[in-house]
Design a protein around this motif. Structure first.
Motif, PDB file in Angstrom:
ATOM      1  N   VAL A  52       0.879  -1.168   0.000  1.00  0.00           N
ATOM      2  CA  VAL A  52       0.000   0.000   0.000  1.00  0.00           C
ATOM      3  C   VAL A  52       0.918   1.219   0.000  1.00  0.00           C
ATOM      4  N   GLY A  53       0.916   1.958  -1.097  1.00  0.00           N
ATOM      5  CA  GLY A  53       1.817   3.093  -1.244  1.00  0.00           C
ATOM      6  C   GLY A  53       1.083   4.414  -1.346  1.00  0.00           C
ATOM      7  N   PHE A  54       1.797   5.485  -1.048  1.00  0.00           N
ATOM      8  CA  PHE A  54       1.242   6.842  -1.045  1.00  0.00           C
ATOM      9  C   PHE A  54       2.178   7.747  -1.826  1.00  0.00           C
ATOM     10  N   GLY A  55       1.655   8.417  -2.865  1.00  0.00           N
ATOM     11  CA  GLY A  55       2.482   9.275  -3.695  1.00  0.00           C
ATOM     12  C   GLY A  55       3.493   8.442  -4.472  1.00  0.00           C
ATOM     13  N   SER A  56       4.337   9.115  -5.238  1.00  0.00           N
ATOM     14  CA  SER A  56       5.383   8.404  -5.972  1.00  0.00           C
ATOM     15  C   SER A  56       6.492   9.366  -6.365  1.00  0.00           C
ATOM     16  N   SER A  69       8.604   4.653  -7.545  1.00  0.00           N
ATOM     17  CA  SER A  69       8.452   4.022  -6.247  1.00  0.00           C
ATOM     18  C   SER A  69       7.507   4.882  -5.414  1.00  0.00           C
ATOM     19  N   PRO A  70       6.745   4.268  -4.498  1.00  0.00           N
ATOM     20  CA  PRO A  70       5.903   5.095  -3.630  1.00  0.00           C
ATOM     21  C   PRO A  70       6.754   5.948  -2.694  1.00  0.00           C
ATOM     22  N   ASN A  71       6.254   7.123  -2.345  1.00  0.00           N
ATOM     23  CA  ASN A  71       6.980   7.988  -1.409  1.00  0.00           C
ATOM     24  C   ASN A  71       7.058   7.353  -0.027  1.00  0.00           C
TER      25      ASN A  71
END
Length: 140
Positions: A52-56, A69-71
């Motif tokens: 589960v990623g947020f931003g990139s 890549s996610p932030n």
């Protein structure tokens, strides 16, 4: 060049978390999603089948390998939740001393449950990590 395995997908976050068998990990994953979203202002997206990623941001290594890549991200695993945080953000070691029960490796902090950590310290760690990522990758 080899294609990156972990890319953003259209899998539903809620669908992914809803099938986690362990009730505590499932509830903690929903709570962590909301905590990170509120702290960063970024919408969650699935990266690969289980992150589960947020931003990139876009990275490029000296080797020539590059990708997105996610932030910040986390992944519910069999025995812990891995929170992907840089090993180099401001006050990392000081904050980890106040964090609660965890295990750490280079790019992850592993927790069993949210009840075993200080969520205010986690929020500060997230803020410092995001600041570090924005300094490394200012284009995003």
């Amino acid at each position: 060049m080899e294609k990156n395995k972990t890319t953003q997908t259209s899998i539903s976050i809620d669908d992914y978390i809803s099938v986690i068998k362990d009730e505590t990990m499932r509830k903690d994953s929903f709570s962590l999603t909301q905590l990170i979203k509120k702290q960063t202002g970024l919408e969650p997206k699935m990266w690969g089948p289980s992150i589960v990623g947020f931003g990139s941001h876009h990275y490029k290594y000296e080797s020539g390998r590059e990708g997105d890549s996610p932030n910040i991200a986390f992944s519910p695993r069999a025995s812990s939740i891995a929170i992907y945080l840089s090993g180099n953000f401001d006050d990392r070691e000081t904050l980890l001393q106040k964090f609660g029960k965890y295990k750490s490796d280079k790019g992850c902090v592993h927790i069993k449950t949210l009840a075993e950590i200080d969520k205010d310290v986690l929020k500060k760690m997230i803020a410092n990590h995001i600041k570090h990522i924005k300094e490394l990758y200012p284009d995003r």
